[in-house]
Design an enzyme around this catalytic site. Structure first.
Site, PDB file in Angstrom:
ATOM      1  N   LYS A   1      11.356 -16.360  23.382  1.00  0.00           N
ATOM      2  CA  LYS A   1      12.011 -15.077  23.113  1.00  0.00           C
ATOM      3  C   LYS A   1      12.574 -14.547  24.422  1.00  0.00           C
ATOM      4  O   LYS A   1      12.125 -14.932  25.501  1.00  0.00           O
ATOM      5  CB  LYS A   1      10.997 -14.095  22.533  1.00  0.00           C
ATOM      6  CG  LYS A   1      10.484 -14.547  21.162  1.00  0.00           C
ATOM      7  CD  LYS A   1       9.952 -13.409  20.346  1.00  0.00           C
ATOM      8  CE  LYS A   1       9.464 -13.865  18.990  1.00  0.00           C
ATOM      9  NZ  LYS A   1      10.533 -14.148  18.017  1.00  0.00           N
TER      10      LYS A   1
ATOM     11  N   HIS B   1      11.360 -21.437   6.713  1.00  0.00           N
ATOM     12  CA  HIS B   1      12.763 -21.190   6.337  1.00  0.00           C
ATOM     13  C   HIS B   1      13.743 -22.098   7.085  1.00  0.00           C
ATOM     14  O   HIS B   1      14.882 -22.250   6.656  1.00  0.00           O
ATOM     15  CB  HIS B   1      13.127 -19.708   6.496  1.00  0.00           C
ATOM     16  CG  HIS B   1      13.355 -19.285   7.903  1.00  0.00           C
ATOM     17  ND1 HIS B   1      12.339 -18.986   8.770  1.00  0.00           N
ATOM     18  CD2 HIS B   1      14.494 -19.111   8.618  1.00  0.00           C
ATOM     19  CE1 HIS B   1      12.841 -18.641   9.932  1.00  0.00           C
ATOM     20  NE2 HIS B   1      14.149 -18.713   9.881  1.00  0.00           N
TER      21      HIS B   1
ATOM     22  N   ARG C   1       0.807  -1.220   0.000  1.00  0.00           N
ATOM     23  CA  ARG C   1       0.000   0.000   0.000  1.00  0.00           C
ATOM     24  C   ARG C   1       0.840   1.270   0.000  1.00  0.00           C
ATOM     25  O   ARG C   1       0.412   2.300  -0.490  1.00  0.00           O
ATOM     26  CB  ARG C   1      -0.955  -0.007   1.203  1.00  0.00           C
ATOM     27  CG  ARG C   1      -2.176  -0.875   0.920  1.00  0.00           C
ATOM     28  CD  ARG C   1      -3.141  -0.859   2.054  1.00  0.00           C
ATOM     29  NE  ARG C   1      -2.453  -1.174   3.310  1.00  0.00           N
ATOM     30  CZ  ARG C   1      -3.056  -1.267   4.484  1.00  0.00           C
ATOM     31  NH1 ARG C   1      -4.347  -1.061   4.580  1.00  0.00           N
ATOM     32  NH2 ARG C   1      -2.379  -1.569   5.566  1.00  0.00           N
TER      33      ARG C   1
ATOM     34  N   LYS D   1       4.740 -19.109   6.719  1.00  0.00           N
ATOM     35  CA  LYS D   1       4.134 -19.707   7.882  1.00  0.00           C
ATOM     36  C   LYS D   1       3.726 -18.602   8.857  1.00  0.00           C
ATOM     37  O   LYS D   1       4.283 -17.507   8.740  1.00  0.00           O
ATOM     38  CB  LYS D   1       5.082 -20.724   8.552  1.00  0.00           C
ATOM     39  CG  LYS D   1       6.488 -20.179   8.724  1.00  0.00           C
ATOM     40  CD  LYS D   1       7.056 -20.017  10.077  1.00  0.00           C
ATOM     41  CE  LYS D   1       6.393 -19.298  11.154  1.00  0.00           C
ATOM     42  NZ  LYS D   1       7.069 -18.120  11.684  1.00  0.00           N
TER      43      LYS D   1
ATOM     44  N   ASP E   1       3.882 -19.539  16.034  1.00  0.00           N
ATOM     45  CA  ASP E   1       4.986 -18.891  15.320  1.00  0.00           C
ATOM     46  C   ASP E   1       6.191 -19.828  15.148  1.00  0.00           C
ATOM     47  O   ASP E   1       6.855 -19.809  14.117  1.00  0.00           O
ATOM     48  CB  ASP E   1       5.412 -17.637  16.103  1.00  0.00           C
ATOM     49  CG  ASP E   1       6.474 -16.825  15.395  1.00  0.00           C
ATOM     50  OD1 ASP E   1       6.363 -16.680  14.169  1.00  0.00           O
ATOM     51  OD2 ASP E   1       7.412 -16.340  16.056  1.00  0.00           O
TER      52      ASP E   1
ATOM     53  N   GLU F   1      15.873 -17.543  21.393  1.00  0.00           N
ATOM     54  CA  GLU F   1      16.522 -16.318  20.922  1.00  0.00           C
ATOM     55  C   GLU F   1      16.569 -15.256  22.000  1.00  0.00           C
ATOM     56  O   GLU F   1      15.775 -15.278  22.939  1.00  0.00           O
ATOM     57  CB  GLU F   1      15.877 -15.801  19.644  1.00  0.00           C
ATOM     58  CG  GLU F   1      14.384 -15.734  19.674  1.00  0.00           C
ATOM     59  CD  GLU F   1      13.795 -15.532  18.285  1.00  0.00           C
ATOM     60  OE1 GLU F   1      14.503 -15.050  17.397  1.00  0.00           O
ATOM     61  OE2 GLU F   1      12.614 -15.841  18.114  1.00  0.00           O
TER      62      GLU F   1
ATOM     63  N   HIS G   1       8.488 -24.679  12.741  1.00  0.00           N
ATOM     64  CA  HIS G   1       9.943 -24.882  12.782  1.00  0.00           C
ATOM     65  C   HIS G   1      10.340 -26.082  13.658  1.00  0.00           C
ATOM     66  O   HIS G   1      11.122 -26.941  13.246  1.00  0.00           O
ATOM     67  CB  HIS G   1      10.649 -23.645  13.344  1.00  0.00           C
ATOM     68  CG  HIS G   1      10.448 -22.402  12.530  1.00  0.00           C
ATOM     69  ND1 HIS G   1      10.282 -22.421  11.175  1.00  0.00           N
ATOM     70  CD2 HIS G   1      10.412 -21.097  12.887  1.00  0.00           C
ATOM     71  CE1 HIS G   1      10.142 -21.170  10.736  1.00  0.00           C
ATOM     72  NE2 HIS G   1      10.216 -20.357  11.761  1.00  0.00           N
TER      73      HIS G   1
ATOM     74  N   LYS H   1      17.871 -24.135   5.978  1.00  0.00           N
ATOM     75  CA  LYS H   1      19.151 -23.927   6.663  1.00  0.00           C
ATOM     76  C   LYS H   1      20.077 -25.095   6.348  1.00  0.00           C
ATOM     77  O   LYS H   1      19.682 -26.257   6.462  1.00  0.00           O
ATOM     78  CB  LYS H   1      18.934 -23.833   8.184  1.00  0.00           C
ATOM     79  CG  LYS H   1      18.261 -22.543   8.641  1.00  0.00           C
ATOM     80  CD  LYS H   1      18.120 -22.534  10.155  1.00  0.00           C
ATOM     81  CE  LYS H   1      17.205 -21.444  10.647  1.00  0.00           C
ATOM     82  NZ  LYS H   1      17.806 -20.126  10.746  1.00  0.00           N
TER      83      LYS H   1
HETATM   84  C1  BG6 Z   1      10.489 -16.800  12.357  1.00  0.00           C
HETATM   85  C2  BG6 Z   1       9.644 -16.381  13.516  1.00  0.00           C
HETATM   86  O1  BG6 Z   1       9.801 -17.723  11.552  1.00  0.00           O
HETATM   87  O2  BG6 Z   1      11.677 -17.408  12.859  1.00  0.00           O
HETATM   88  C3  BG6 Z   1      10.396 -15.410  14.397  1.00  0.00           C
HETATM   89  O3  BG6 Z   1       8.461 -15.758  13.003  1.00  0.00           O
HETATM   90  C4  BG6 Z   1      11.728 -15.988  14.818  1.00  0.00           C
HETATM   91  O4  BG6 Z   1       9.626 -15.059  15.536  1.00  0.00           O
HETATM   92  C5  BG6 Z   1      12.479 -16.516  13.616  1.00  0.00           C
HETATM   93  O5  BG6 Z   1      12.465 -14.958  15.432  1.00  0.00           O
HETATM   94  C6  BG6 Z   1      13.718 -17.285  14.028  1.00  0.00           C
HETATM   95  O6  BG6 Z   1      14.407 -17.657  12.863  1.00  0.00           O
HETATM   96  P1  BG6 Z   1      15.984 -17.722  12.821  1.00  0.00           P
HETATM   97  O7  BG6 Z   1      16.320 -18.210  11.459  1.00  0.00           O
HETATM   98  O8  BG6 Z   1      16.476 -16.334  13.087  1.00  0.00           O
HETATM   99  O9  BG6 Z   1      16.369 -18.665  13.916  1.00  0.00           O
END
Ligand code: BG6
Length: 509
Positions: free
Chosen positions: A346, A188, A52, A158, A245, A226, A250, A192
């Site tokens: 987190k 993703h 937008r 996702k 999330d 993280e 993951h 890796k």
């Molecule tokens: C994302 C999540 O898919 O993966 C995030 O939405 C998270 O919340 C992230 O921080 C972590 O990915 P990576 O590759 O930095 O470990």
């Protein structure tokens, strides 16, 4: 009908919805720049950013240039290549929630096709809030942007769905617009290098397979934590929470790679069938086990770090979880009775993703054990990030008189190979999308299998908002209840330190 050749097509445009968003700037553009630099994009290539915000082509290019400078390392930057890459960027302001805007999008793509000689081959990338996942494919179809001529594919981020019902609904919508093998549900983690290496480690070697089962393994830990908080994503995160999330996608992918049977071949059907079998073998949760085997937490402020509820755009009484620890069983011949402990959060003390396979003790202790790891239990640490590597921890005799044993690590670090991959997970996965290879993407039925498993927890949390949400101070390893989960089973979390050779909970961070 489109032929799947598994090679990058001669021409293709990437249309990114959400082009002014965080994901596009932080992850997609650097990944695309690196692919471009390696000449791993279609020969006739353009990226049309859609959002937008009212950029022109020129101001969009300028903006992306600034972001690339911020996110790429110095040795990845090349002025000449950067100029060429930015020349491939175009921008179309539009509201993806408004049907009439798709007519303008079609017109723009038709013009670009003509100017650049593309044969209406489009890869649509949805880097948008999940609320838009439903309508975008439907509006694309209505605007005749998804049919012949040309190849049409879609990438969607996702979490795919909010629960089982919404994932099922999304699957219906997507498969009514695209064929299943043209739908790339991206996670993703599967791009890796170190995650993919789990497959090589397990299935390219013969020495681990005889041990890879309930007879030799005691328990498995999967940790992906993280240090950062929710950053600028509180709006998204408040609606999503850690289970949706991180865990539903993951962590489940990591679990599947550890628990799966060898696929017959490394290709989409065989590989994804095995992932699906793991999900279907998970011991179903009930309301009772959702209470006792799933611990959720939320960080509170500590030192100068804000608590989750103090973050901008977070409700002061929010009950969104920022931490989840859970115990999972895979009820099949190989894994029956072996707990898998998953943990993610987190604002933890460090950023680390690792899997630890703990082997059973010897049936009888012949030697006296010294040090911090008694009794002796061997373990295999698969460090996904950072300091990527693998360590095997086993007992050795302490030098000198007597016969004491202590643990030692035999470790391998990817850095020792000298050349770490220049491209990240997103580059690898986007390249697979160009090539039409869906092996490393979630299949519709598998996503639903995963949601099926989590529904009792989500239902329980929804029906009982008062269900415990434990707090933990920012910078700690989560609430004490997460420790209880493993202690009850007679185990411990191996809170990882940064250095792979010191993965025990006693080392300094
Ligand atoms: C994302 C999540 O898919 O993966 C995030 O939405 C998270 O919340 C992230 O921080 C972590 O990915 P990576 O590759 O930095 O470990």
């Amino acid at each position: 009908m489109e032929e799947l050749t598994m090679s990058i097509p001669q021409s293709m445009f990437l249309v990114i919805f959400g082009a002014s968003g965080d994901l596009c700037k932080r992850k997609l553009m650097p990944a695309l720049y690196l692919l471009y630099r390696e000449k791993r994009v279609p020969a006739t290539f353009a990226i049309l950013g859609v959002a937008r915000t009212s950029y022109s082509d020129a101001s969009f290019r300028e903006n992306i240039r600034t972001e690339l400078i911020r996110y790429l390392s110095e040795d990845q930057m090349d002025e000449g290549i950067m100029r060429e890459f930015l020349g491939c960027l175009y921008y179309q302001p539009m509201n993806p929630a408004r049907e009439e805007d798709y007519t303008t999008l079609k017109k723009r793509l038709d013009e670009m096709d003509k100017d650049l000689n593309n044969r209406s081959n489009y890869l649509f990338y949805l880097a948008v809030p999940p609320a838009l996942y439903e309508i975008i494919p439907q509006f694309l179809k209505k605007a005749r942007l998804t049919g012949s001529p040309g190849m049409k594919r879609v990438v969607v981020e996702k979490p795919f769905g909010y629960d089982l019902q919404s994932a099922g609904n999304l699957n219906k919508i997507y498969t009514s617009v695209f064929q299943e093998d043209r739908i790339f549900r991206i996670d993703h983690f599967l791009g890796k290098e170190t995650v993919l290496n789990i497959l090589a480690f397990r299935f390219a070697n013969s020495i681990f397979e005889p041990l890879w089962n309930r007879n030799y393994i005691d328990y498995v830990e999967i940790t992906a934590v993280e240090k950062l908080g929710v950053e600028r994503r509180a709006g998204f995160f408040e609606q999503t929470g850690t289970l949706r999330d991180m865990v539903q996608n993951h962590l489940m992918q990591l679990l599947a790679l550890i628990a799966m049977e060898p696929p017959r071949q490394f290709e989409a059907t065989s590989f994804r069938d095995e992932v699906s079998k793991v999900y279907r073998s998970l011991r179903p949760l009930t309301e009772e086990t959702a209470k006792s085997m799933v611990i959720r937490g939320q960080y509170t402020g500590a030192d100068d770090i804000k608590g989750y509820r103090e973050e901008e755009s977070v409700a002061p009484d929010s009950r969104t979880e920022t931490f989840v620890a859970m115990k999972v069983f895979v009820d099949n011949w190989r894994w029956s009775g072996i707990p898998f402990f998953l943990r993610t959060g987190k604002r933890m003390p460090t950023k680390v993703t690792e899997i630890i396979i703990h082997f059973k003790q010897t049936p009888y202790h012949l030697f006296e054990c010294t040090g911090t790891h008694c009794p002796v239990t061997d373990s295999l640490v698969i460090r996904i990030q950072p300091e990527e590597g693998i360590a095997l921890r086993f007992a050795l005799k302490v030098p000198g008189s007597g016969f004491e044993v202590n643990m030692t690590d035999m470790d391998f670090s990817y850095a020792s190979l000298g050349q770490l991959p220049v491209m990240d997970a997103y580059s690898r996965l986007i390249e697979d999308c160009f090539a039409g290879d869906s092996t490393l993407f979630s299949r519709g039925d598998t996503v639903e299998d995963s949601w099926t498993f989590f529904m009792p927890v989500l239902d329980y949390w929804q029906r009982h908002p008062e269900a415990p949400l434990y707090s933990y101070p920012a910078g700690t390893w989560g609430p004490p209840e997460a420790d209880r989960l493993v202690h009850e089973a007679g185990f411990e979390w191996s809170n990882p330190c940064k250095n792979l050779t010191k993965t025990d909970k006693y080392c300094e961070l």
